[in-house]
Write a protein that holds these residues in place. Sequence first.
Motif, short mmCIF file in Angstrom:
data_model
loop_
_atom_site.label_atom_id
_atom_site.label_comp_id
_atom_site.label_asym_id
_atom_site.label_seq_id
_atom_site.Cartn_x
_atom_site.Cartn_y
_atom_site.Cartn_z
N ALA A 26 3.86 11.86 5.70
CA ALA A 26 3.36 11.32 4.43
C ALA A 26 3.97 12.06 3.24
CB ALA A 26 1.84 11.40 4.40
N THR B 172 7.73 11.37 2.72
CA THR B 172 8.04 10.03 2.17
C THR B 172 7.71 10.00 0.68
OG1 THR B 172 6.51 9.39 3.94
CG2 THR B 172 7.99 7.71 3.15
N PRO C 12 0.82 -1.22 0.00
CA PRO C 12 0.00 0.00 0.00
C PRO C 12 0.85 1.27 0.00
CG PRO C 12 -0.81 -1.56 1.64
CD PRO C 12 0.46 -2.14 1.10
N GLU C 13 1.95 1.26 0.81
CA GLU C 13 2.77 2.47 0.88
C GLU C 13 3.49 2.74 -0.43
OE1 GLU C 13 2.94 -0.20 2.90
OE2 GLU C 13 4.94 -0.51 3.74
N PHE D 226 1.43 13.80 10.88
CA PHE D 226 1.02 12.73 9.97
C PHE D 226 1.22 13.15 8.51
CE2 PHE D 226 -2.78 11.00 7.64
CZ PHE D 226 -2.34 9.69 7.55
N ALA E 119 1.07 4.35 -2.77
CA ALA E 119 0.90 5.76 -2.45
C ALA E 119 2.09 6.57 -2.96
CB ALA E 119 0.75 5.94 -0.94
N ARG E 120 3.28 6.01 -2.78
CA ARG E 120 4.49 6.72 -3.23
C ARG E 120 4.52 6.82 -4.75
NH1 ARG E 120 8.17 3.18 0.93
NH2 ARG E 120 7.32 4.14 2.83
N PHE F 198 -10.83 8.05 1.69
CA PHE F 198 -11.63 7.00 2.35
C PHE F 198 -13.09 7.38 2.51
CE2 PHE F 198 -8.67 3.88 4.54
CZ PHE F 198 -7.56 4.23 3.78
N PHE G 36 -3.49 0.68 7.86
CA PHE G 36 -3.72 0.78 6.41
C PHE G 36 -3.89 2.24 6.00
CE2 PHE G 36 -6.84 0.84 2.83
CZ PHE G 36 -5.93 0.42 1.85
N TYR G 37 -4.57 3.00 6.83
CA TYR G 37 -4.77 4.42 6.52
C TYR G 37 -3.42 5.12 6.36
CZ TYR G 37 -6.99 9.05 6.81
OH TYR G 37 -7.44 10.33 6.55
N MET G 38 -2.52 4.86 7.28
CA MET G 38 -1.21 5.49 7.24
C MET G 38 -0.41 5.01 6.03
SD MET G 38 -0.12 5.49 11.17
CE MET G 38 0.06 7.10 11.78
N GLN G 39 -0.47 3.70 5.78
CA GLN G 39 0.25 3.15 4.62
C GLN G 39 -0.29 3.75 3.32
OE1 GLN G 39 -0.27 -1.08 6.15
NE2 GLN G 39 1.44 -1.29 4.73
N SER G 40 -1.61 3.95 3.28
CA SER G 40 -2.21 4.47 2.05
C SER G 40 -1.80 5.92 1.80
CB SER G 40 -3.73 4.38 2.13
OG SER G 40 -4.24 5.46 2.91
N ARG G 41 -1.13 6.52 2.79
CA ARG G 41 -0.61 7.88 2.59
C ARG G 41 0.91 7.85 2.36
NH1 ARG G 41 -5.21 8.16 1.66
NH2 ARG G 41 -6.77 9.38 2.76
N VAL H 177 -10.14 7.32 8.97
CA VAL H 177 -9.84 6.67 10.25
C VAL H 177 -9.35 7.69 11.29
CG1 VAL H 177 -8.50 4.84 11.36
CG2 VAL H 177 -9.22 4.59 8.98
N ILE I 49 3.22 6.17 4.24
CA ILE I 49 4.05 5.89 5.41
C ILE I 49 4.30 4.38 5.51
CG2 ILE I 49 4.14 6.04 7.95
CD1 ILE I 49 2.36 8.59 7.66
N LEU J 179 -0.72 15.98 -1.28
CA LEU J 179 0.09 14.87 -1.79
C LEU J 179 0.14 14.82 -3.34
CD1 LEU J 179 -0.94 12.06 0.73
CD2 LEU J 179 1.15 13.42 0.74
#
Lengths: 256, 402
Positions: free
Chosen positions: A104, A107, A74-75, A100, A78-79, A86, B352-357, A90, B359, A164
Motif C-alpha cells: 500500500a 503504491t 477507490p485505489e 499488505f 487512496a493514492r 473502517f 475494497f479494503y485493499m483498494q482503499s489502501r 476486514v 492497491i 500512509l
Amino acid sequence: MSLLEIKDLHAKVGEREILRGIDLTINPGEVHAIMGPNGSGKSTLAQVLAGRELYVVTSGEVIYEGQDLLAMSPEDRARAGIFLAFQYPVEIPGVSNMYFLKAALNTVRKSRGIEELDAFDFLSLVKEKMKLMEMDQTLLNRPVNTGFSGGEKKRNEIFQMAVLEPRLAILDETDSGLDIDALRTVAGGVNALRDPERSMIVVTHYQRLLNYIVPDFVHVLSEGRIVKSGGKELALELEESGYSGFEDEEEAVGKV
Amino acid sequence: MTAVTEQIGRWVAEFSRQEPAGPWIQRLRESAFQRFAEIGFPTTHDEEWRFTNVAAIARTTFRAGSPDKLLCTPGGVEELDPSDAEAHLGHDAAFDRNAFVALNTAFLNHQVSATVLRIPRGMVLEEPIEITYEVAEDVACDPQESAMLAVHPRTLILVGANAQCTIVETYKGTGTYFTNAVTEIVVGDGAVVDHYKIQQEDSRAYHIATMQVQIGRSANFSSHSISLGGALVRNDVNAVLSEGTEATLNGLYIANGTQHIDNHTVIDHAKPHGTSHELYKGILDDQAHAVFNGRIIVRKDAQKTDSKQTNKNLVLSDEAVIDTKPELQILADDVRCTHGATIGQLDAESLFYMQSRGIGKSDARNLLTYAFAQDVVDRVKVQSLRDSLERILFEKFHEHAH
C-alpha cells in the motif's frame, strides 16, 4: 481552495435512497465531526467518499483537490490522499500485515512521485508508528486483522493511517467498541496526525470521542441530510438532548 | 468393429512392438494388457469417471516412448533393478478395475524406464529424493512420427520400518503428449514419509496418474499434490492405512483456460486408531473444470478412526465449473469423520479494503487469490520447493491478470 466540496449528493443502495442531498465543504486542516442516529447515512457517506461500489451515486458531485472524485477508482482516491478508517476492518487471512502495508505504502508513494521505501527504511518507519499506537510488533507478521481483537483492529486502522499520511482522513465510528484506554490511544494517534494540511471527517454516534478529538465543526445527519451544523459545542448539546429532536424535526419536514 | 475393440486395436501394435522384458515382468505386462483389452477406457457412464471424459485419449493413436528421467537420491538410498522387485512392483496398484493402471503396467519398464528405490530400515534422510519425469519437446514433436507420444512412468518406493524421507515427484514437458503414470509407495511400520507431487505438464498434454500407498502400523504419511499444468488431468491418490497410522492428503489445483483437473482420493481406514486429514484447495478461472471426489472408507475393524476432509474452491469466473463430492463409507461405529466443501468467489469486502489502501484492483485480486492458496503452500516443508512454488504461483496469477 477547499480540499473537499460535496454538492447535493444523493446515493442509494439497491432501491433504497440513503443520502438525500448532502452539502459539505472542508478546508485544509479542518476537522469535521459527523454525528447522527443509526441509519442516518453517516457510514454511507464515508463509504461513498472512499469509492465503495455497493453504493450508487444518483446525483450531485464531489470535488476533491479540484478533481471529480466520483469518477476515480477507490485505489486512485487512496493514492490521491484519501483514507478511510473502517468501522469494521476486514480480515484477510493469508496476507501478512507487513506485506499488505508495504504494498500500500509503496503504491501511494509511487503515485506521489516519491521513491519507494526499501525493506529496512520501511521497517524503521513502521516501528516508529507502532510505538505511537502502542501496538505489539508481532501483529506485523500476522495476517491482516485476522484474529485481532476489536481494539487491535481499530488501532491497526489508525496505524495504517499514520503510515500512509493521507490528506483527507475519514474515520468511520473508530470509537465503537473501544474501552476508555483504547479510545485515548486511538485519539492520541489521530491527534498526532493533525496538521494544517490534513483534514479529517470524524463519523461518530457518540460525543465521547469528540472529547479527545476536538472538531472544528459538527454536523448532524438525519435521514440522509445535514440538518444542523455548528461548532464543537453542538456535540455537547446533542449529548444533553440526544437525537430525538432531530428525528422529530425530520419527521415534521417529511409530513409537509 | 466396436468402439472398444477399435481403441484396443490402436494399442496392440505398440504393445507387441516393445522389447520383451524378463519373464515375470513380461507375464505381468501381458496379463495387464489383456485386462486393459477387456475393460477398455472408462466413459462418463462409469461413476468414477462421471465428470471426466477421456474420449480424447480413447480415440487417439499413440506411440509408446519414455520420458527423460532425472533422479536425485541422497546417500543411502538403494536403486534397484526393476526386475529384482517382483515381490512389490505391480503388487499394490491394482489394474483389474483401472484401464490406465492396466495400460501403464502393460508398458512396465518400457525402455527400462521404471524407477525402484529402497530406503533401508531406520534410515533418516535429511535431503529429499527427487524424481523428475520430463517429456522433451523433440521427443514429443518428432516430425517422423504421426502418432502422439504416450509415456508410462512407473515408480516404486519401498520405505523401511522407522525410516524417514521426503520424496518429490515432478512431471513436466513440452508439446502434445500423454503421461500415464503410476506410483506405488510402501511405507514401513513407524516410518515417516512426506511426498510431494508437482504436476507441471504442458497445457496441451494429458496427464493421468495413480498413486497407491500402503502405510504401515504407526507410520506417518503425507501427500501434497500440486496440479498446475495439463489440458486433461486426473490424479488418483489411494492410501490404505494400518493400525495407528496417520495420513495427511493435501492438494492444490489451479486451472484456467479450458483445463480440466480431476482429483480422486481414497483413504481406506482398514485398521483401528487411524487418523487422516485431507485438505484440497482449487482455484478456477475462465472455462476451467475441476473435480474433487474424496472417498473415505472406515472398515468394520477400524474403530477409533478420526478423519477430516475439507475441499475449498475459489471460482474467479462465471464459466468455470467445479464438481465436488465427498463419499463416506463408514462400517465401524466408534469413529469421528467430518467433511466439508465450499465454493466461493473473491470477497468483495476484502477487495475494497485493499483498494482503499491504494492497491490496484488486479493486484488486489492476485494477492487474495495467492492468499487462498497460501495455507497449502505453507504446509510444504521443503524450503526450496516452497520457494519455487511461491514463485510459480505468483507468476501464474500475475501473468493471468494482465
